[in-house]
Design a protein around this motif. Structure first.
Motif, PDB file in Angstrom:
ATOM      1  N   LEU A  45     -24.179  -0.146   9.944  1.00 19.46           N
ATOM      2  CA  LEU A  45     -23.122  -0.590   9.450  1.00 19.46           C
ATOM      3  C   LEU A  45     -22.920  -0.534   7.915  1.00 19.46           C
ATOM      4  CD1 LEU A  45     -20.816  -2.547  10.992  1.00 19.46           C
ATOM      5  CD2 LEU A  45     -22.849  -1.857  12.243  1.00 19.46           C
ATOM      6  N   TYR A  46     -24.170  -0.319   7.310  1.00 17.82           N
ATOM      7  CA  TYR A  46     -24.455   0.145   5.979  1.00 17.82           C
ATOM      8  C   TYR A  46     -23.435   1.474   5.550  1.00 17.82           C
ATOM      9  CZ  TYR A  46     -25.991   1.684   1.260  1.00 17.82           C
ATOM     10  OH  TYR A  46     -25.915   2.159   0.039  1.00 17.82           O
ATOM     11  N   ARG A  95     -19.273   2.590  -0.277  1.00 20.24           N
ATOM     12  CA  ARG A  95     -17.971   2.983  -1.085  1.00 20.24           C
ATOM     13  C   ARG A  95     -17.566   4.342  -0.261  1.00 20.24           C
ATOM     14  NH1 ARG A  95     -15.691   2.113  -5.882  1.00 20.24           N
ATOM     15  NH2 ARG A  95     -17.177   0.680  -6.173  1.00 20.24           N
ATOM     16  N   GLU A  96     -18.425   5.332  -0.010  1.00 19.80           N
ATOM     17  CA  GLU A  96     -18.213   6.532   0.356  1.00 19.80           C
ATOM     18  C   GLU A  96     -18.416   6.291   1.832  1.00 19.80           C
ATOM     19  OE1 GLU A  96     -20.884   6.030  -1.508  1.00 19.80           O
ATOM     20  OE2 GLU A  96     -20.125   6.649  -3.621  1.00 19.80           O
ATOM     21  N   GLY A  97     -18.085   5.301   2.529  1.00 18.35           N
ATOM     22  CA  GLY A  97     -18.470   5.190   3.832  1.00 18.35           C
ATOM     23  C   GLY A  97     -17.171   5.344   4.720  1.00 18.35           C
ATOM     24  N   ILE A 108     -11.132   6.187   6.308  1.00 14.42           N
ATOM     25  CA  ILE A 108     -10.063   5.825   7.226  1.00 14.42           C
ATOM     26  C   ILE A 108      -8.829   5.084   6.276  1.00 14.42           C
ATOM     27  CG2 ILE A 108      -9.303   4.344   9.210  1.00 14.42           C
ATOM     28  CD1 ILE A 108     -12.141   4.460  10.168  1.00 14.42           C
ATOM     29  N   LEU A 109      -9.332   4.197   5.479  1.00 13.52           N
ATOM     30  CA  LEU A 109      -8.143   3.560   4.598  1.00 13.52           C
ATOM     31  C   LEU A 109      -7.517   4.699   3.677  1.00 13.52           C
ATOM     32  CD1 LEU A 109     -10.053   0.245   3.642  1.00 13.52           C
ATOM     33  CD2 LEU A 109      -8.255   0.742   5.301  1.00 13.52           C
ATOM     34  N   ASP A 110      -8.434   5.618   3.037  1.00 21.30           N
ATOM     35  CA  ASP A 110      -7.739   6.677   2.338  1.00 21.30           C
ATOM     36  C   ASP A 110      -7.011   7.530   3.116  1.00 21.30           C
ATOM     37  OD1 ASP A 110      -7.813   7.956  -0.313  1.00 21.30           O
ATOM     38  OD2 ASP A 110      -8.875   9.818   0.966  1.00 21.30           O
ATOM     39  N   TRP A 112     -17.043  -2.795  -0.124  1.00 15.25           N
ATOM     40  CA  TRP A 112     -16.962  -3.830   0.626  1.00 15.25           C
ATOM     41  C   TRP A 112     -18.262  -4.589   0.585  1.00 15.25           C
ATOM     42  CZ3 TRP A 112     -12.124  -5.009   2.593  1.00 15.25           C
ATOM     43  CH2 TRP A 112     -11.329  -4.088   2.829  1.00 15.25           C
ATOM     44  N   LEU A 113     -19.416  -3.821   0.205  1.00 11.94           N
ATOM     45  CA  LEU A 113     -20.577  -4.568   0.074  1.00 11.94           C
ATOM     46  C   LEU A 113     -20.724  -5.293  -0.954  1.00 11.94           C
ATOM     47  CD1 LEU A 113     -22.707  -1.908   1.963  1.00 11.94           C
ATOM     48  CD2 LEU A 113     -22.052  -3.916   2.807  1.00 11.94           C
TER      49      LEU A 113
END
Length: 314
Positions: free
Chosen positions: A151-152, A157-159, A164-166, A175-176
């Motif tokens: 989940l991390y 940021r580069e996850g 998917i959003l990009d 998000w973290l």
């Protein structure tokens, strides 16, 4: 003349020879209780040794100033650790974060999603049930640390989530850093929903089909059948599930530690992480144990509420 036989000794008729052994008395209530308790005595000894004993020792340590700094001997400080805790803004923040984390990830997330999945799988085909059940249970059986790393990688940021959003041309963020408590809550939902799904699947299978079919014939829709028939009939299963997942969520440590370590700025620091920081990073064992004891009290209060709800018959 014939000699008369000597007369037998007269006396009360007892049915037993006077020289016979005395009648054995039936076992008393104390004896019966000891016999019944004998099979469970090893389990009681183990509970006293490995559960009640450590809890009692922690309760003693919570009233001392024990530290991991090489002090010669701890001293009794009474309720000073508890007064310090309730006057500490970091502790109050940890209490608030714990409540938010528990409500979002357990009471709302795991409970609701588990019930929804169980209800949908009642109508799904066998291949779909096998696929969905396998995916959900796989997340559950993963070790907490492994789930935390997965989940991390999803929320960083580069996850995966930002990728998917990009791709969808939607705004991205870290998000973290911006929403850490929501990120760890979602991670706990993803990992723990399988337990609620299994509990509710077993409960739904126990509902007689005749009742739901009769309600459907009477014109009750899906939501009305769920609200007026299904939920009341599985109320005890709901209470049991809520109690178990609440206690499990209150003790989550590795998942949050791997993802955020309670940061940034304590925005995802729950009581287990605060306790660990005070006891082992700041070497204040007495204070950290007092926080652990308060966490135990919180869990006990939740358990009492749920047990009172379970006492109500459907």
């Amino acid at each position: 003349m014939t000699a008369e036989a000597p007369h037998a000794a007269t006396g009360p008729t007892t049915g037993k020879s006077p020289s016979g052994p005395p009648a054995s008395r039936p076992p008393g209530p104390l004896h019966r209780s000891l016999v019944r308790a004998l099979p469970v005595s090893p389990a009681v000894v183990l509970l006293l040794l490995f559960l009640a004993g450590p809890i009692a020792y922690c309760a003693f340590i919570a009233f001392t100033d024990l530290q991991l700094t090489g002090q010669a001997e701890e001293s009794f400080v009474g309720f000073d650790n508890f007064r310090t805790a309730f006057g500490d803004e970091a502790f109050l923040n940890a209490v608030w974060m714990t409540l938010v984390f528990t409500v979002i990830s357990a009471l709302i997330g795991q409970n609701t999603l588990g019930l929804a999945l169980a209800a949908l799988m009642q109508r799904a085909s066998k291949p779909v049930r096998t696929l969905v059940g396998g995916i959900v249970v796989t997340a559950w059986v993963l070790p907490e640390v492994v789930a935390g790393f997965l989940l991390y990688a999803f929320f960083r940021r580069e996850g995966t989530l930002n990728a998917i959003l990009d791709w969808l041309q939607l705004p991205t963020q870290n998000w973290l850093f911006t929403l850490p408590i929501l990120a760890v809550s979602f991670a706990n939902v993803w990992r723990g929903t399988a337990f609620s799904m299994l509990v509710y699947s077993a409960a739904l299978n126990e509902i007689p089909k005749e009742i739901t079919e009769a309600a459907q014939v009477d014109g009750a829709g899906g939501w009305r059948r769920m609200w007026h028939i299904t939920l009341p009939m599985i109320r005890r299963s709901i209470g049991t599930n809520l109690m178990l997942i609440t206690l499990q969520t209150l003790s989550v440590f590795g998942l949050i530690w791997v993802m955020t370590r309670g940061g940034p700025g304590g925005k995802s620091q729950t009581l287990p992480l605060f306790m660990y920081e005070e006891a082992f990073q700041k070497s204040m064992i007495g204070y950290g144990t007092a926080v652990a004891l308060l966490l135990l009290v919180v869990g006990s209060l939740f358990s009492v509420v749920y047990l009172r709800l379970l006492r109500t018959e459907v």
